[in-house]
Design a protein around this motif. Structure first.
Motif, PDB file in Angstrom:
ATOM      1  N   ALA A 100      -5.084   5.255   2.284  1.00  0.00           N
ATOM      2  CA  ALA A 100      -3.667   5.072   1.960  1.00  0.00           C
ATOM      3  C   ALA A 100      -2.857   4.940   3.244  1.00  0.00           C
ATOM      4  CB  ALA A 100      -3.161   6.249   1.136  1.00  0.00           C
ATOM      5  N   ASN A 118       0.833  -1.203   0.000  1.00  0.00           N
ATOM      6  CA  ASN A 118       0.000   0.000   0.000  1.00  0.00           C
ATOM      7  C   ASN A 118       0.872   1.258   0.000  1.00  0.00           C
ATOM      8  OD1 ASN A 118      -1.587   2.249   1.091  1.00  0.00           O
ATOM      9  ND2 ASN A 118      -3.150   0.746   1.632  1.00  0.00           N
ATOM     10  N   SER A 126      -4.313   1.785  -1.550  1.00  0.00           N
ATOM     11  CA  SER A 126      -4.866   0.440  -1.494  1.00  0.00           C
ATOM     12  C   SER A 126      -5.418   0.021  -2.844  1.00  0.00           C
ATOM     13  CB  SER A 126      -5.983   0.396  -0.439  1.00  0.00           C
ATOM     14  OG  SER A 126      -6.753  -0.766  -0.561  1.00  0.00           O
TER      15      SER A 126
END
Length: 393
Positions: free
Chosen positions: A283, A271, A277
């Motif tokens: 995030a 990530n 993601s």
């Protein structure tokens, strides 16, 4: 035969010790960080950092089934995973195996076979491989089976997970994905959804089931948490029953609640590297900037751990000692591994040697044993006073 630890001194490298990058040597003796004169390896131009500790990875699934229709023996998969982890600087790794109503390679029966194979494989493993059980919440009828397996194989880490809502959503929106999911478990889409609906009838009894498991885990000294918490209320519920580890929260409120009550928060290193993601969730780098992430895990890709640490450095989120702590010191603290996660006298000699210029892992040492060696570092080891000892082992 298990490889014996090697006694040597690493000199000339930049060492991460006491939270700082330092120019000093490291002695390794009998698998531990030590002192005293030993055969030297000159590692000028390299970092020597604590070995990476991965609290959640499912990259082993690609070794189990490189293609959905092409499964390989579990032992072969463990061998591949072991080498894969070592080549990426990982010295301790939890493989996240499902314990689920989904069946196939996510079934309780497959988990038990996997644990059995790992038990026998440990004598030849290079990496300290362990299993994290991803326990689906709607598995009430497997309670005795789960606890027996945990006791039998010494499982020390469990996370609760719930795929039912996802299954219903996929059934409504993505028939192709549903068919693939069902086919992996050897079912038709209709059979799979019948199983989903049957599992959903357990709903009213789930809270008691989870509390009973939590009590058992506390008695056994098992670390446990939850996976993919979508909101603060869900995280609070898990925290209240003792499932303190918050793994992959999908929204900021879940992470904020975990942080407020002192629960450790794990996010996926991919990530960070990818900038967000895959599924559009929060995030990880945003949570890190806010102080709402304690450690990073490999998720589905071992190389991402090292890449994420340097990504945080390059984007000036934090310096290398703090970034590296997220994949070494912090994971050790979360899983209560007092013998590793940092370089200090008496600790396990778990080290990763990284080329400063290329940032490539060129050597990994786990418990004092060389588990990976490549590039210029390989020549340094072989051209030092070390070759005779290496050959003898």
């Amino acid at each position: 035969m298990r490889l014996k630890p090697s006694d040597l001194r690493l000199t000339g490298a930049t060492i991460l010790r006491d939270g700082k990058l330092q120019e000093r040597s490291i002695a390794i003796e009998a698998g531990r960080i030590s002192k005293g004169p030993l055969p030297e390896v000159d590692l000028g131009g390299y970092y020597v950092l604590p070995g990476i500790i991965d609290l959640h990875g499912d990259a082993f699934e690609r070794h189990l089934a490189p293609r959905p229709s092409a499964p390989f023996p579990i032992r072969t998969a463990l061998q591949g995973t072991d080498r894969d982890a070592a080549a990426n600087g990982i010295t301790t790794a939890w493989m996240a195996h499902s314990w689920s109503w989904e069946g196939g390679m996510r079934s309780p029966e497959h988990a038990e076979r996997f644990l059995h194979e790992l038990e026998s494989f440990r004598t030849e493993a290079l990496t300290d491989l362990r299993v994290q059980i991803r326990c689906e919440t709607h598995t009430i009828d497997t309670k005795a089976q789960l606890l027996a397996a945990i006791r039998r194989y010494g499982v020390d880490y469990v996370v609760f997970n719930n795929h039912l809502d996802e299954a219903f959503e996929i059934a409504l929106r993505d028939e192709v994905r549903l068919a693939q999911w069902a086919r992996q478990a050897g079912r038709t889409s209709r059979e799979h959804m019948d199983l989903v609906r049957n599992a959903s009838t357990q709903g009213p009894n789930i809270p008691r089931y989870l509390c009973e498991l939590a009590d058992a885990f506390d008695t056994l000294g098992i670390a446990y948490g939850s996976h993919d918490d979508g909101d603060g209320e869900t995280r609070e519920t898990y925290s209240m029953i003792g499932a303190k580890i918050c793994e992959f929260p999908t929204a900021r409120p879940a992470a904020a609640l975990a942080h407020a009550v002192g629960d450790p928060i794990l996010m996926g290193a991919p990530n960070v590297v990818r900038g967000g993601s895959q599924s559009g969730n929060i995030a990880a780098i945003d949570l890190i900037r806010e102080g709402l992430c304690d450690a990073l895990v490999s998720d589905y890709y071992y190389p991402a751990l090292l890449q994420a640490a340097f990504h945080l450095v390059d984007h000036k989120v934090m310096d290398l000692p703090k970034a590296w702590a997220m994949i070494s010191t912090k994971p050790a603290e979360i899983l209560r591994l007092s013998d590793r996660g940092k370089i200090d006298y008496g600790k396990r000699a778990d080290l990763v040697v990284i080329n400063k210029e290329t940032r490539a892992v060129e050597a990994t040492i786990s418990g004092g044993r060389l588990t990976y060696l490549a590039g210029q570092a390989a020549h340094r080891f072989l051209q030092s006073q070390y070759p005779a000892q290496l050959a003898a082992e």
